[in-house]
Design a protein around this motif. Structure first.
Motif, PDB file in Angstrom:
ATOM      1  N   PHE A 121      80.893  69.132   0.775  1.00 63.05           N
ATOM      2  CA  PHE A 121      81.622  69.150  -0.499  1.00 63.05           C
ATOM      3  C   PHE A 121      80.635  69.418  -1.619  1.00 63.05           C
ATOM      4  O   PHE A 121      79.635  68.716  -1.767  1.00 63.05           O
ATOM      5  CB  PHE A 121      82.324  67.814  -0.750  1.00 63.05           C
ATOM      6  N   SER A 122      80.903  70.439  -2.424  1.00 63.05           N
ATOM      7  CA  SER A 122      80.056  70.761  -3.574  1.00 63.05           C
ATOM      8  C   SER A 122      80.968  71.181  -4.719  1.00 63.05           C
ATOM      9  O   SER A 122      81.547  72.269  -4.695  1.00 63.05           O
ATOM     10  CB  SER A 122      79.067  71.876  -3.241  1.00 63.05           C
ATOM     11  N   GLY A 123      81.117  70.310  -5.701  1.00 65.67           N
ATOM     12  CA  GLY A 123      82.006  70.609  -6.814  1.00 65.67           C
ATOM     13  C   GLY A 123      81.723  69.709  -8.000  1.00 65.67           C
ATOM     14  O   GLY A 123      81.068  68.671  -7.874  1.00 65.67           O
ATOM     15  N   ARG A 124      82.227  70.098  -9.150  1.00 63.20           N
ATOM     16  CA  ARG A 124      82.015  69.336 -10.377  1.00 63.20           C
ATOM     17  C   ARG A 124      83.143  68.306 -10.527  1.00 63.20           C
ATOM     18  O   ARG A 124      84.324  68.631 -10.393  1.00 63.20           O
ATOM     19  CB  ARG A 124      81.971  70.263 -11.590  1.00 63.20           C
ATOM     20  N   VAL A 125      82.735  67.067 -10.795  1.00 66.80           N
ATOM     21  CA  VAL A 125      83.697  65.982 -11.013  1.00 66.80           C
ATOM     22  C   VAL A 125      83.332  65.259 -12.303  1.00 66.80           C
ATOM     23  O   VAL A 125      82.257  65.463 -12.870  1.00 66.80           O
ATOM     24  CB  VAL A 125      83.714  64.986  -9.833  1.00 66.80           C
ATOM     25  N   ASN A 126      84.232  64.405 -12.764  1.00 70.85           N
ATOM     26  CA  ASN A 126      83.978  63.676 -14.002  1.00 70.85           C
ATOM     27  C   ASN A 126      82.708  62.827 -13.888  1.00 70.85           C
ATOM     28  O   ASN A 126      82.403  62.288 -12.829  1.00 70.85           O
ATOM     29  CB  ASN A 126      85.188  62.814 -14.364  1.00 70.85           C
ATOM     30  N   HIS A 127      81.970  62.728 -15.000  1.00 63.53           N
ATOM     31  CA  HIS A 127      80.650  62.089 -14.972  1.00 63.53           C
ATOM     32  C   HIS A 127      80.709  60.584 -14.720  1.00 63.53           C
ATOM     33  O   HIS A 127      79.696  59.971 -14.385  1.00 63.53           O
ATOM     34  CB  HIS A 127      79.905  62.346 -16.285  1.00 63.53           C
ATOM     35  N   GLU A 128      81.905  59.987 -14.837  1.00 62.12           N
ATOM     36  CA  GLU A 128      82.048  58.569 -14.526  1.00 62.12           C
ATOM     37  C   GLU A 128      82.423  58.347 -13.062  1.00 62.12           C
ATOM     38  O   GLU A 128      82.541  57.206 -12.615  1.00 62.12           O
ATOM     39  CB  GLU A 128      83.098  57.934 -15.445  1.00 62.12           C
ATOM     40  N   PHE A 129      82.647  59.438 -12.336  1.00 60.80           N
ATOM     41  CA  PHE A 129      82.949  59.421 -10.893  1.00 60.80           C
ATOM     42  C   PHE A 129      84.236  58.653 -10.584  1.00 60.80           C
ATOM     43  O   PHE A 129      84.376  58.080  -9.493  1.00 60.80           O
ATOM     44  CB  PHE A 129      81.781  58.828 -10.095  1.00 60.80           C
ATOM     45  N   MET A 130      85.188  58.649 -11.518  1.00 63.41           N
ATOM     46  CA  MET A 130      86.478  58.008 -11.262  1.00 63.41           C
ATOM     47  C   MET A 130      87.217  58.793 -10.184  1.00 63.41           C
ATOM     48  O   MET A 130      87.247  60.009 -10.206  1.00 63.41           O
ATOM     49  CB  MET A 130      87.305  57.952 -12.551  1.00 63.41           C
ATOM     50  N   GLY A 131      87.794  58.094  -9.261  1.00 64.85           N
ATOM     51  CA  GLY A 131      88.447  58.743  -8.131  1.00 64.85           C
ATOM     52  C   GLY A 131      87.472  58.941  -6.986  1.00 64.85           C
ATOM     53  O   GLY A 131      87.742  58.557  -5.844  1.00 64.85           O
ATOM     54  N   LEU A 132      86.329  59.525  -7.266  1.00 64.53           N
ATOM     55  CA  LEU A 132      85.316  59.743  -6.232  1.00 64.53           C
ATOM     56  C   LEU A 132      84.742  58.422  -5.746  1.00 64.53           C
ATOM     57  O   LEU A 132      84.502  58.239  -4.548  1.00 64.53           O
ATOM     58  CB  LEU A 132      84.204  60.644  -6.774  1.00 64.53           C
ATOM     59  N   THR A 133      84.513  57.480  -6.667  1.00 62.42           N
ATOM     60  CA  THR A 133      83.971  56.174  -6.283  1.00 62.42           C
ATOM     61  C   THR A 133      84.875  55.487  -5.265  1.00 62.42           C
ATOM     62  O   THR A 133      84.405  54.982  -4.235  1.00 62.42           O
ATOM     63  CB  THR A 133      83.813  55.273  -7.524  1.00 62.42           C
ATOM     64  N   GLN A 134      86.174  55.474  -5.555  1.00 58.40           N
ATOM     65  CA  GLN A 134      87.114  54.834  -4.634  1.00 58.40           C
ATOM     66  C   GLN A 134      87.132  55.534  -3.281  1.00 58.40           C
ATOM     67  O   GLN A 134      87.227  54.893  -2.239  1.00 58.40           O
ATOM     68  CB  GLN A 134      88.520  54.826  -5.239  1.00 58.40           C
ATOM     69  N   PHE A 135      87.039  56.863  -3.316  1.00 58.73           N
ATOM     70  CA  PHE A 135      87.033  57.620  -2.056  1.00 58.73           C
ATOM     71  C   PHE A 135      85.818  57.254  -1.207  1.00 58.73           C
ATOM     72  O   PHE A 135      85.937  57.020   0.004  1.00 58.73           O
ATOM     73  CB  PHE A 135      87.023  59.121  -2.345  1.00 58.73           C
ATOM     74  N   ILE A 136      84.639  57.190  -1.819  1.00 61.28           N
ATOM     75  CA  ILE A 136      83.419  56.887  -1.056  1.00 61.28           C
ATOM     76  C   ILE A 136      83.456  55.466  -0.520  1.00 61.28           C
ATOM     77  O   ILE A 136      83.063  55.214   0.632  1.00 61.28           O
ATOM     78  CB  ILE A 136      82.166  57.124  -1.925  1.00 61.28           C
ATOM     79  N   LEU A 137      83.928  54.511  -1.328  1.00 63.50           N
ATOM     80  CA  LEU A 137      84.006  53.129  -0.845  1.00 63.50           C
ATOM     81  C   LEU A 137      84.920  53.018   0.373  1.00 63.50           C
ATOM     82  O   LEU A 137      84.645  52.246   1.294  1.00 63.50           O
ATOM     83  CB  LEU A 137      84.523  52.222  -1.966  1.00 63.50           C
ATOM     84  N   ALA A 138      85.985  53.809   0.376  1.00 62.48           N
ATOM     85  CA  ALA A 138      86.929  53.758   1.501  1.00 62.48           C
ATOM     86  C   ALA A 138      86.405  54.482   2.733  1.00 62.48           C
ATOM     87  O   ALA A 138      86.875  54.226   3.851  1.00 62.48           O
ATOM     88  CB  ALA A 138      88.267  54.362   1.077  1.00 62.48           C
ATOM     89  N   ASN A 139      85.426  55.370   2.555  1.00 62.05           N
ATOM     90  CA  ASN A 139      84.945  56.196   3.678  1.00 62.05           C
ATOM     91  C   ASN A 139      83.429  56.160   3.805  1.00 62.05           C
ATOM     92  O   ASN A 139      82.831  57.110   4.306  1.00 62.05           O
ATOM     93  CB  ASN A 139      85.399  57.649   3.464  1.00 62.05           C
ATOM     94  N   TRP A 140      82.799  55.073   3.384  1.00 59.04           N
ATOM     95  CA  TRP A 140      81.341  55.047   3.265  1.00 59.04           C
ATOM     96  C   TRP A 140      80.609  55.323   4.574  1.00 59.04           C
ATOM     97  O   TRP A 140      79.487  55.852   4.577  1.00 59.04           O
ATOM     98  CB  TRP A 140      80.893  53.704   2.689  1.00 59.04           C
ATOM     99  N   ARG A 141      81.213  54.998   5.698  1.00 62.07           N
ATOM    100  CA  ARG A 141      80.553  55.258   6.983  1.00 62.07           C
ATOM    101  C   ARG A 141      80.424  56.749   7.276  1.00 62.07           C
ATOM    102  O   ARG A 141      79.604  57.154   8.101  1.00 62.07           O
ATOM    103  CB  ARG A 141      81.343  54.605   8.128  1.00 62.07           C
TER     104      ARG A 141
END
Length: 305
Positions: A257-277
């Motif tokens: 995955f290579s893309g621009r996201v909001n600088h506060e990482f909203m949405g992405l943070t929740q995704f990584i926490l749910a799939n951290w492994r």
């Protein structure tokens, strides 16, 4: 989010389902911002080409008739594979850029789980009708009991809706509390109450581009991740727009995955926490720092500290 030809077709389909035998051709066009009768007719032909029956009564009012025989809108069934294939053939008549964009959209929209079962349920159609009315009148609305993904609360939100995207189940509106443009999901609001107060912030009604997590922020940063298969599936299923930033990885059973996201990482943070492994963060360093901070807070909460 500019209107593509296919987007207007879907809007017309939604309008016909919401108001059977209530709109004539001119009224139907006005509801989606079209005035040329020939153009409106072409959109109706697109709907017919997808295998959907469009009928007209003796008063020249139009309706969509589900072929399944179901009488209630709530029971519309998903499109079959044949339906999807017919629409993809239709998409092939568009230019390459339009076709690519629309096919990506159809992948997530044409199962009626995203488009129909959510956006076509009667409560959702009532919300759309109220928002369309407010947009026409240039009035503010209250999104009753809106459930925010980022603030973990449920409360009324006063906004000025100026962009409606029924095929995505979203609206774009100016948030009168936070004083910024944002996307709001139909499924996260109980209902819509049209207010008598007119728009106050119309000069700020700009179509600001969102990231693939539907977060509107002027500042975005480039994120580089490697995903396992399960993480990739979760990302694409929950955030279909992320598909355009994701490619097969260099190693088997991985995706990049290579893309621009909001600088506060909203949405992405929740995704990584749910799939951290199954997620590896390559860049930026600020994303790693954010995840470390989130992980420490989680550990403190679990340990009762």
């Amino acid at each position: 989010m500019a209107d593509k030809p296919g987007t207007k077709t879907i809007k017309i389909l939604l309008k016909l389902l919401a108001a059977p035998y209530r709109l004539r051709l001119k009224q139907l066009g006005a509801a989606v911002g079209l005035s040329d009768r020939g153009t409106i007719t072409k959109h109706l032909d697109c709907i017919r080409a997808a295998g959907i029956v469009v009928k007209r009564d003796k008063h020249d009012r139009y309706a969509v008739i589900p072929q399944t025989g179901f009488k209630e809108l709530n029971y519309l069934s998903p499109f079959s594979e044949a339906d999807k294939n017919r629409m993809k053939e239709l998409v092939g008549q568009l230019s390459t850029a339009e076709a690519t964009s629309l096919i990506n959209k159809l992948e997530s929209l044409y199962n009626w789980q995203a488009l129909g079962i959510e956006a076509l349920r009667r409560p959702e159609l009532e919300k759309l009708d109220a928002i369309e009315e407010a947009k026409r009148l240039k009035n503010q609305v209250t999104l009753v009991n809106y459930r925010s993904r980022n603030s973990n609360d449920e409360r009324d939100r006063r906004v000025e809706p100026f962009g409606i995207y029924p095929e995505s189940g979203m609206i774009m509106a100016y948030d009168t509390e936070k004083l910024r443009v944002a996307y709001f999901f139909l499924k996260r609001m109980d209902r819509v109450h049209v207010l008598e107060e007119p728009w106050q912030f119309e000069p700020s009604h700009s179509n600001v581009a969102s990231d693939c997590f539907n977060i509107v922020k002027n500042k975005q940063v480039l994120v580089d991740l490697t995903l396992g298969v399960s993480a990739y599936n979760d990302l694409i299923e929950r955030n279909p727009a992320a598909r355009q930033f994701t490619r097969k990885g260099s190693k088997e059973n991985t995706y990049a995955f290579s893309g621009r996201v909001n600088h506060e990482f909203m949405g992405l943070t929740q995704f990584i926490l749910a799939n951290w492994r199954h997620v590896t963060i390559h860049a930026p360093a600020t994303l790693r720092e954010t995840m470390v901070r989130e992980a420490k807070q989680l550990m403190e909460q679990l340990s009762g500290a």
